[in-house]
Design a protein around this motif. Structure first.
Motif, PDB file in Angstrom:
ATOM      1  N   ASP A   6      -6.896   4.587  -4.898  1.00 19.55           N
ATOM      2  CA  ASP A   6      -5.850   4.443  -3.826  1.00 19.55           C
ATOM      3  C   ASP A   6      -6.197   5.203  -2.278  1.00 19.55           C
ATOM      4  OD1 ASP A   6      -4.111   3.163  -5.756  1.00 19.55           O
ATOM      5  OD2 ASP A   6      -3.431   5.254  -6.332  1.00 19.55           O
ATOM      6  N   ALA A  22      -6.285   9.085 -13.498  1.00 22.58           N
ATOM      7  CA  ALA A  22      -4.921   8.897 -12.583  1.00 22.58           C
ATOM      8  C   ALA A  22      -3.967   9.830 -13.109  1.00 22.58           C
ATOM      9  CB  ALA A  22      -4.514   7.380 -12.947  1.00 22.58           C
ATOM     10  N   LYS A  27      -0.602  10.237 -11.055  1.00 21.29           N
ATOM     11  CA  LYS A  27       0.088   9.239 -10.941  1.00 21.29           C
ATOM     12  C   LYS A  27       0.407   8.642 -12.328  1.00 21.29           C
ATOM     13  CE  LYS A  27      -3.443   8.179  -7.409  1.00 21.29           C
ATOM     14  NZ  LYS A  27      -2.618   7.989  -6.173  1.00 21.29           N
ATOM     15  N   ASN A  28       1.591   8.166 -12.015  1.00 22.50           N
ATOM     16  CA  ASN A  28       2.411   7.687 -13.206  1.00 22.50           C
ATOM     17  C   ASN A  28       2.206   6.164 -13.556  1.00 22.50           C
ATOM     18  OD1 ASN A  28       4.539   7.569 -15.354  1.00 22.50           O
ATOM     19  ND2 ASN A  28       6.010   7.127 -13.933  1.00 22.50           N
ATOM     20  N   THR A  73      -4.197   1.715  -7.864  1.00 26.48           N
ATOM     21  CA  THR A  73      -2.952   1.824  -8.961  1.00 26.48           C
ATOM     22  C   THR A  73      -1.649   1.708  -8.545  1.00 26.48           C
ATOM     23  OG1 THR A  73      -2.876   4.345  -8.630  1.00 26.48           O
ATOM     24  CG2 THR A  73      -4.860   3.766  -9.940  1.00 26.48           C
ATOM     25  N   GLU A  74      -1.468   1.345  -7.273  1.00 23.06           N
ATOM     26  CA  GLU A  74      -0.179   1.520  -7.043  1.00 23.06           C
ATOM     27  C   GLU A  74       0.661   0.495  -5.837  1.00 23.06           C
ATOM     28  OE1 GLU A  74       0.099   5.600  -5.555  1.00 23.06           O
ATOM     29  OE2 GLU A  74      -0.867   5.397  -3.888  1.00 23.06           O
TER      30      GLU A  74
END
Length: 351
Positions: A6, A22, A27-28, A73-74
């Motif tokens: 990210d 992550a 990070k979820n 990732t987001e």
């Protein structure tokens, strides 16, 4: 080794997966087929991340870092792909998260749980549950349009459960028990009834408020639906479900700790765009060992039970027709602990 996640540089080890990295960074990332410390193979694709160099979506739970790797990732694109993966899993998951009768009760009574106590002949617990929400002397059901009975799934098979009649029976037996107790203690009936009424009223107010808050918080939660019963299922349910109340007990025992429901809710999914494609029969369950049961219609074929038992659970078939099965001769190789790995309640311990 340095990679970018990210748009931020991160120092990582070669022996940890992108998923573990992550999670370490806070990070979820969701995952259905991965449990720390358990054997697994990528299958659910709910943990997808994007390799920005190649443009590919890759499973983070089984991908290890490479020097200079750039991972997303987001972004909305990644989240949308995860939602798609969840919706595909939901199409293979045939179950009710919560019983329709409980969901529509205007007094927020857990109707299915009350009927469970009734069918187990645990009448005191059933009565206490009703008393926590309703005044036993004057149940609100008397003036109710009975949406619980209209929503009852048993009604689509033959005849709905007589829910209000059962509540009346519990209320009547409760008042008789109370009269006997007062007589034995030689307490003034009028005074004691006043105290009882006050006690029920206070408890009902507190719990009614609690249920309302719970109902409000769960209003946006994803709730799975089983779809229509086939004619074959109806005939089977008529002869196989012979509880005292005739209740089918639709509610899932894993409704509050199901990962599929949790991640669907977090992703804003209220219903799957693909509906329910599974044709596995509702409520068919197989006793495995001890208190352990297996309900195939809830299985999403993540493989955790297959990879973490030896000569026990296995895959049968291929592609969309693939199922998880356990041969009768293999049940002795299974421990009840395997239920802890199941993300959907397909494997569960009977209370």
């Amino acid at each position: 080794m340095i990679i970018r996640i990210d748009n931020k540089e991160v120092e990582v080890r070669a022996d940890e997966t992108l998923f573990q990295i992550a999670r370490r960074l806070g990070k979820n990332i969701p995952s259905m087929c991965f449990v720390e410390g358990a054997k697994h193979h990528s299958s659910c694709m709910v943990c997808m991340v994007k390799n920005e160099e190649s443009g590919q979506m890759i499973p983070s739970c089984s991908t290890y870092p490479v020097e200079g790797m750039q991972i997303d990732t987001e972004s909305e694109e990644v989240k949308e792909m995860r939602r798609l993966a969840l919706e595909l899993l939901l199409s293979d998951h045939r179950a009710d998260c919560e019983a329709p009768c409980s969901m529509v009760c205007p007094q927020h009574l857990d109707v299915e749980k009350m009927l469970y106590y009734w069918d187990e002949h645990r009448y005191d617990e059933a009565r206490s549950l009703v008393a926590s929400v309703l005044d036993l002397e004057h149940p609100a059901c008397d003036d109710c349009k009975r949406p619980c009975e209209k929503a009852c799934r048993r009604g689509t098979v033959d005849k709905h459960v007589e829910i209000v009649e059962i509540i009346h029976q519990l209320a009547a037996s409760g008042m008789k028990n109370e009269e006997c107790r007062m007589k034995n203690e030689n307490i003034s009936s009028s005074c004691e009834q006043s105290k009882i009424h006050s006690s029920f009223g206070s408890e009902a107010t507190i719990l009614h408020s609690s249920f309302k808050q719970s109902d409000h918080s769960s209003f946006k939660r994803f709730t799975s639906r089983i779809g229509r019963f086939t004619e074959k299922e109806k005939e089977w349910l008529k002869v196989s479900v012979t509880t005292d109340s005739t209740c089918l007990h639709c509610a899932c025992s894993a409704q509050n700790d199901c990962k599929l429901r949790q991640y669907a809710t977090e992703s804003g999914i209220t219903s799957s765009r693909y509906g329910v494609a599974s044709d596995l029969p509702f409520k068919i369950k197989k006793h495995v060992i001890g208190r352990l049961w297996f309900e195939p219609a809830k299985c999403i074929r993540c493989g955790l039970c297959v990879y973490n038992t030896k000569d026990a659970f296995t895959f049968k078939g291929r592609g969309f027709n693939m199922q998880v099965v356990i041969p009768n001769e293999s049940r002795e190789h299974v421990s009840e602990d395997i239920a802890e790995l199941c993300p959907t309640g397909a494997l569960y311990l009977e209370s």
